[in-house]
Design a protein around this motif. Structure first.
Motif, PDB file in Angstrom:
ATOM      1  N   GLY A 187       0.964  -7.260 -12.623  1.00 51.40           N
ATOM      2  CA  GLY A 187       2.478  -7.038 -12.600  1.00 51.40           C
ATOM      3  C   GLY A 187       2.922  -5.814 -12.005  1.00 51.40           C
ATOM      4  O   GLY A 187       4.407  -5.585 -11.608  1.00 51.40           O
ATOM      5  N   LEU A 188       2.482  -4.668 -12.539  1.00 49.45           N
ATOM      6  CA  LEU A 188       3.204  -2.847 -12.629  1.00 49.45           C
ATOM      7  C   LEU A 188       2.976  -1.961 -11.310  1.00 49.45           C
ATOM      8  O   LEU A 188       1.092  -1.496 -11.083  1.00 49.45           O
ATOM      9  CB  LEU A 188       2.818  -2.841 -13.808  1.00 49.45           C
ATOM     10  N   TRP A 189       3.367  -2.022 -10.332  1.00 50.00           N
ATOM     11  CA  TRP A 189       2.869  -1.042  -9.430  1.00 50.00           C
ATOM     12  C   TRP A 189       2.876   0.174  -9.973  1.00 50.00           C
ATOM     13  O   TRP A 189       3.588   0.762 -10.796  1.00 50.00           O
ATOM     14  CB  TRP A 189       4.043  -0.651  -7.928  1.00 50.00           C
ATOM     15  N   VAL A 190       2.011   0.894  -9.818  1.00 53.39           N
ATOM     16  CA  VAL A 190       1.712   2.655 -10.883  1.00 53.39           C
ATOM     17  C   VAL A 190       1.287   3.809  -9.584  1.00 53.39           C
ATOM     18  O   VAL A 190       1.367   5.177 -10.561  1.00 53.39           O
ATOM     19  CB  VAL A 190       0.220   2.257 -11.848  1.00 53.39           C
ATOM     20  N   GLY A 191       1.005   3.485  -8.326  1.00 52.56           N
ATOM     21  CA  GLY A 191       1.620   4.357  -7.291  1.00 52.56           C
ATOM     22  C   GLY A 191      -0.036   4.826  -7.682  1.00 52.56           C
ATOM     23  O   GLY A 191      -1.377   4.482  -7.771  1.00 52.56           O
ATOM     24  N   LEU A 192       0.048   6.681  -7.414  1.00 53.15           N
ATOM     25  CA  LEU A 192      -0.681   7.163  -7.587  1.00 53.15           C
ATOM     26  C   LEU A 192      -0.822   8.061  -8.516  1.00 53.15           C
ATOM     27  O   LEU A 192      -1.806   9.658  -8.280  1.00 53.15           O
ATOM     28  CB  LEU A 192      -1.277   8.043  -6.132  1.00 53.15           C
ATOM     29  N   ALA A 193      -0.190   7.678  -9.305  1.00 53.53           N
ATOM     30  CA  ALA A 193      -0.455   8.582 -10.882  1.00 53.53           C
ATOM     31  C   ALA A 193      -1.657   8.206 -11.660  1.00 53.53           C
ATOM     32  O   ALA A 193      -2.035   6.810 -12.106  1.00 53.53           O
ATOM     33  CB  ALA A 193       0.575   7.616 -11.342  1.00 53.53           C
ATOM     34  N   ARG A 194      -2.040   9.245 -11.440  1.00 50.51           N
ATOM     35  CA  ARG A 194      -4.027   9.336 -11.747  1.00 50.51           C
ATOM     36  C   ARG A 194      -3.979   8.960 -13.457  1.00 50.51           C
ATOM     37  O   ARG A 194      -4.321   7.586 -13.693  1.00 50.51           O
ATOM     38  CB  ARG A 194      -4.477  11.015 -11.960  1.00 50.51           C
ATOM     39  N   ASP A 195      -3.033   9.269 -14.086  1.00 56.48           N
ATOM     40  CA  ASP A 195      -3.099   8.351 -16.442  1.00 56.48           C
ATOM     41  C   ASP A 195      -3.056   7.437 -15.676  1.00 56.48           C
ATOM     42  O   ASP A 195      -2.973   6.877 -16.943  1.00 56.48           O
ATOM     43  CB  ASP A 195      -2.115   9.510 -16.601  1.00 56.48           C
ATOM     44  N   GLU A 196      -2.482   6.569 -15.254  1.00 55.07           N
ATOM     45  CA  GLU A 196      -2.076   5.461 -14.652  1.00 55.07           C
ATOM     46  C   GLU A 196      -3.334   4.160 -15.422  1.00 55.07           C
ATOM     47  O   GLU A 196      -3.089   3.182 -15.151  1.00 55.07           O
ATOM     48  CB  GLU A 196      -1.060   4.732 -14.754  1.00 55.07           C
ATOM     49  N   TYR A 197      -4.492   5.071 -14.179  1.00 53.10           N
ATOM     50  CA  TYR A 197      -5.726   4.380 -13.725  1.00 53.10           C
ATOM     51  C   TYR A 197      -6.760   4.547 -15.312  1.00 53.10           C
ATOM     52  O   TYR A 197      -7.109   5.340 -15.736  1.00 53.10           O
ATOM     53  CB  TYR A 197      -6.510   4.654 -13.070  1.00 53.10           C
ATOM     54  N   ASN A 198      -7.334   3.227 -15.769  1.00 45.60           N
ATOM     55  CA  ASN A 198      -7.735   3.473 -16.936  1.00 45.60           C
ATOM     56  C   ASN A 198      -9.336   3.316 -16.757  1.00 45.60           C
ATOM     57  O   ASN A 198     -10.366   3.410 -17.076  1.00 45.60           O
ATOM     58  CB  ASN A 198      -7.351   1.627 -17.970  1.00 45.60           C
ATOM     59  N   TYR A 199     -10.104   2.508 -15.659  1.00 45.19           N
ATOM     60  CA  TYR A 199     -10.880   2.456 -14.917  1.00 45.19           C
ATOM     61  C   TYR A 199     -11.418   3.141 -13.985  1.00 45.19           C
ATOM     62  O   TYR A 199     -10.768   3.323 -12.744  1.00 45.19           O
ATOM     63  CB  TYR A 199     -11.378   0.853 -14.540  1.00 45.19           C
ATOM     64  N   TRP A 200     -12.632   3.674 -13.749  1.00 45.80           N
ATOM     65  CA  TRP A 200     -12.596   4.096 -12.576  1.00 45.80           C
ATOM     66  C   TRP A 200     -14.535   4.205 -11.825  1.00 45.80           C
ATOM     67  O   TRP A 200     -15.097   3.977 -13.445  1.00 45.80           O
ATOM     68  CB  TRP A 200     -13.018   6.233 -12.981  1.00 45.80           C
ATOM     69  N   GLY A 201     -15.031   4.018 -10.705  1.00 51.33           N
ATOM     70  CA  GLY A 201     -15.940   4.121 -10.943  1.00 51.33           C
ATOM     71  C   GLY A 201     -16.769   5.882 -11.035  1.00 51.33           C
ATOM     72  O   GLY A 201     -16.091   6.948 -11.675  1.00 51.33           O
ATOM     73  N   GLN A 202     -18.181   5.650 -10.033  1.00 47.65           N
ATOM     74  CA  GLN A 202     -19.631   6.872 -10.559  1.00 47.65           C
ATOM     75  C   GLN A 202     -18.434   8.042  -9.641  1.00 47.65           C
ATOM     76  O   GLN A 202     -19.385   9.297  -9.181  1.00 47.65           O
ATOM     77  CB  GLN A 202     -20.135   6.399 -10.514  1.00 47.65           C
ATOM     78  N   GLY A 203     -18.145   7.120  -8.361  1.00 49.21           N
ATOM     79  CA  GLY A 203     -17.800   8.315  -7.023  1.00 49.21           C
ATOM     80  C   GLY A 203     -19.581   8.120  -6.100  1.00 49.21           C
ATOM     81  O   GLY A 203     -20.218   7.622  -6.521  1.00 49.21           O
ATOM     82  N   THR A 204     -18.053   8.517  -4.747  1.00 49.08           N
ATOM     83  CA  THR A 204     -18.992   8.617  -3.650  1.00 49.08           C
ATOM     84  C   THR A 204     -18.915   9.824  -2.713  1.00 49.08           C
ATOM     85  O   THR A 204     -17.857  10.145  -2.437  1.00 49.08           O
ATOM     86  CB  THR A 204     -19.057   7.425  -3.011  1.00 49.08           C
ATOM     87  N   THR A 229       1.196  -1.333   0.097  1.00 51.28           N
ATOM     88  CA  THR A 229      -0.345  -0.434   0.140  1.00 51.28           C
ATOM     89  C   THR A 229       0.894   1.561   0.156  1.00 51.28           C
ATOM     90  O   THR A 229       2.188   1.014   0.825  1.00 51.28           O
ATOM     91  CB  THR A 229      -1.273  -0.282   0.902  1.00 51.28           C
ATOM     92  N   HIS A 230       0.228   2.352  -0.559  1.00 46.10           N
ATOM     93  CA  HIS A 230       0.968   3.789  -0.511  1.00 46.10           C
ATOM     94  C   HIS A 230      -0.046   4.786   0.137  1.00 46.10           C
ATOM     95  O   HIS A 230      -1.407   4.623  -0.464  1.00 46.10           O
ATOM     96  CB  HIS A 230       1.936   4.481  -1.854  1.00 46.10           C
ATOM     97  N   TYR A 231       0.380   6.091   0.832  1.00 40.42           N
ATOM     98  CA  TYR A 231      -0.683   6.831   0.997  1.00 40.42           C
ATOM     99  C   TYR A 231      -0.527   8.430   0.282  1.00 40.42           C
ATOM    100  O   TYR A 231       0.866   8.468   0.621  1.00 40.42           O
ATOM    101  CB  TYR A 231      -0.725   6.916   2.462  1.00 40.42           C
ATOM    102  N   ALA A 232      -1.254   9.183   0.152  1.00 38.89           N
ATOM    103  CA  ALA A 232      -0.690  10.201   0.144  1.00 38.89           C
ATOM    104  C   ALA A 232      -0.114  11.381   1.594  1.00 38.89           C
ATOM    105  O   ALA A 232      -0.786  10.688   2.854  1.00 38.89           O
ATOM    106  CB  ALA A 232      -2.084  11.271  -0.353  1.00 38.89           C
ATOM    107  N   ALA A 233       0.668  12.109   1.580  1.00 37.61           N
ATOM    108  CA  ALA A 233       0.566  12.288   3.224  1.00 37.61           C
ATOM    109  C   ALA A 233       0.297  13.380   3.761  1.00 37.61           C
ATOM    110  O   ALA A 233      -0.621  13.117   4.617  1.00 37.61           O
ATOM    111  CB  ALA A 233       1.840  13.396   2.951  1.00 37.61           C
ATOM    112  N   ALA A 234      -0.919  14.153   2.853  1.00 35.57           N
ATOM    113  CA  ALA A 234      -2.570  14.554   4.064  1.00 35.57           C
ATOM    114  C   ALA A 234      -3.328  12.782   4.493  1.00 35.57           C
ATOM    115  O   ALA A 234      -3.668  13.794   5.628  1.00 35.57           O
ATOM    116  CB  ALA A 234      -3.387  14.818   2.469  1.00 35.57           C
ATOM    117  N   VAL A 235      -3.213  11.782   4.600  1.00 38.02           N
ATOM    118  CA  VAL A 235      -3.956  11.023   5.062  1.00 38.02           C
ATOM    119  C   VAL A 235      -3.569   9.925   5.706  1.00 38.02           C
ATOM    120  O   VAL A 235      -4.177   9.585   6.378  1.00 38.02           O
ATOM    121  CB  VAL A 235      -5.343  10.576   3.831  1.00 38.02           C
TER     122      VAL A 235
END
Length: 126
Positions: free
Chosen positions: A103-120, A58-64
């Motif tokens: 097999g690839l760690w992409v961290g929190l790089a937004r552009d590396e994520y292909n699929y998104w939920g609708q949000g809550t 796991t990895h977290y942003a500093a703010a959280v």
């Protein structure tokens, strides 16, 4: 068809806790990164926490860091985000995102994520 369905967003008072869930379907869950992002009004979407479903790293942003915990239930293809010690600045729409890169760690790089939920929506009042 990949679907990510978030749930658990509510309005809470500062200092409170809640748990968000992200259920994935139509997605090869193993050995990939799944992350939580958030976006407050007028601000850019930012990464909050990520888990690699293979090892559970796991990895977290500093703010959280120290307040939020990301976890998974592989049997349910579900990722959770436990939010503790909530602050008004945590108020945002929270999105689940999944990477297709096995097999690839992409961290929190937004552009590396292909699929998104609708949000809550999470709202923290002072």
């Amino acid at each position: 068809q990949v679907q990510l369905v978030e749930s658990g967003g509510v309005s809470v008072q500062a200092g409170g806790s809640l748990r968000l869930s992200c259920a994935a379907s139509g997605y090869t869950y193993s050995s990939r990164c799944i992350a939580w992002f958030r976006q407050a009004p007028g601000k850019e979407r930012e990464g909050v926490a990520v888990i690699y479903t293979g090892s559970g790293a796991t990895h977290y942003a500093a703010a959280v860091k120290g307040r939020f915990t990301i976890s998974q239930d592989n049997a349910k293809n579900t990722v959770y985000l436990q939010l503790n010690s909530l602050k008004p600045e945590d108020t945002a729409m929270y999105y689940c995102a999944a990477s297709s890169k096995k097999g690839l760690w992409v961290g929190l790089a937004r552009d590396e994520y292909n699929y998104w939920g609708q949000g809550t929506q999470v709202t923290v009042s002072s």
